[in-house]
Motif scaffolding. Structure first.
Motif, short mmCIF file in Angstrom:
data_model
loop_
_atom_site.label_atom_id
_atom_site.label_comp_id
_atom_site.label_asym_id
_atom_site.label_seq_id
_atom_site.Cartn_x
_atom_site.Cartn_y
_atom_site.Cartn_z
N ALA A 121 0.83 -1.21 0.00
CA ALA A 121 0.00 0.00 0.00
C ALA A 121 0.86 1.25 0.00
O ALA A 121 0.52 2.24 -0.66
N GLY A 122 1.97 1.23 0.71
CA GLY A 122 2.85 2.40 0.76
C GLY A 122 3.42 2.77 -0.59
O GLY A 122 3.40 3.94 -0.99
N GLN B 181 0.65 4.07 -2.82
CA GLN B 181 0.29 5.45 -2.50
C GLN B 181 1.33 6.42 -3.05
O GLN B 181 0.99 7.51 -3.52
N GLU B 182 2.61 6.02 -3.05
CA GLU B 182 3.66 6.84 -3.66
C GLU B 182 3.40 7.00 -5.15
O GLU B 182 3.58 8.09 -5.71
N VAL C 95 0.50 6.90 -6.65
CA VAL C 95 -0.64 7.81 -6.79
C VAL C 95 -0.17 9.25 -6.63
O VAL C 95 -0.56 10.13 -7.41
N ALA C 96 0.68 9.50 -5.65
CA ALA C 96 1.20 10.85 -5.43
C ALA C 96 2.01 11.33 -6.63
O ALA C 96 1.89 12.49 -7.06
N ARG D 61 -0.47 12.10 -9.41
CA ARG D 61 -1.20 13.34 -9.11
C ARG D 61 -0.32 14.56 -9.40
O ARG D 61 -0.78 15.54 -9.99
N GLY E 156 -7.00 7.75 -6.57
CA GLY E 156 -6.62 7.13 -5.30
C GLY E 156 -6.45 5.63 -5.48
O GLY E 156 -6.41 5.12 -6.59
N LEU E 157 -6.33 4.93 -4.36
CA LEU E 157 -6.17 3.49 -4.40
C LEU E 157 -7.52 2.80 -4.33
O LEU E 157 -8.43 3.25 -3.62
N LEU F 102 -6.58 -3.75 -2.10
CA LEU F 102 -5.66 -3.74 -0.96
C LEU F 102 -5.96 -4.88 0.00
O LEU F 102 -5.10 -5.29 0.78
N PRO G 225 -2.47 -3.80 -5.07
CA PRO G 225 -3.19 -2.52 -5.21
C PRO G 225 -3.30 -2.06 -6.66
O PRO G 225 -2.36 -2.16 -7.43
N VAL H 126 -4.65 1.37 -8.98
CA VAL H 126 -4.91 2.81 -8.88
C VAL H 126 -6.26 3.09 -9.53
O VAL H 126 -6.50 2.70 -10.68
#
Length: 73
Positions: A8-9, A12-13, A15-16, A19, A33-34, A39, A46, A48
């Motif tokens: 997940a970490g 999320q990176e 996704v960032a 973005r 987002g995820l 998850l 995961p 996106v």
């Protein structure tokens, strides 16, 4: 760019990073987002979630990913 694994970490990176890249192109995807369902898998895989966007945003995305000569036609 960082390597993406199934955590997940790191997802999320990613996704960032997406973005931020979209913002530099003047594009906002409010639902970015995820996908929480993916998850919960074992092991987590995961995905996106890009979500919905306006017609204007769809055209901005198309122009951003097409080579310049194709986006002008």
């Amino acid at each position: 760019m960082k390597a993406i694994s199934g955590t997940a970490g790191t997802a999320q990176e990613a996704v960032a990073e997406l973005r931020e890249a979209l913002a530099r192109a003047g594009i906002t995807l409010p639902s970015l987002g995820l996908d929480v369902v993916t998850l919960a898998a074992e092991p987590p895989r995961p995905l996106v979630e890009l979500g919905c966007c306006t017609v204007e945003t769809a055209r901005l995305l198309a122009a951003a990913v097409l080579p310049r000569e194709e986006s002008r036609s």
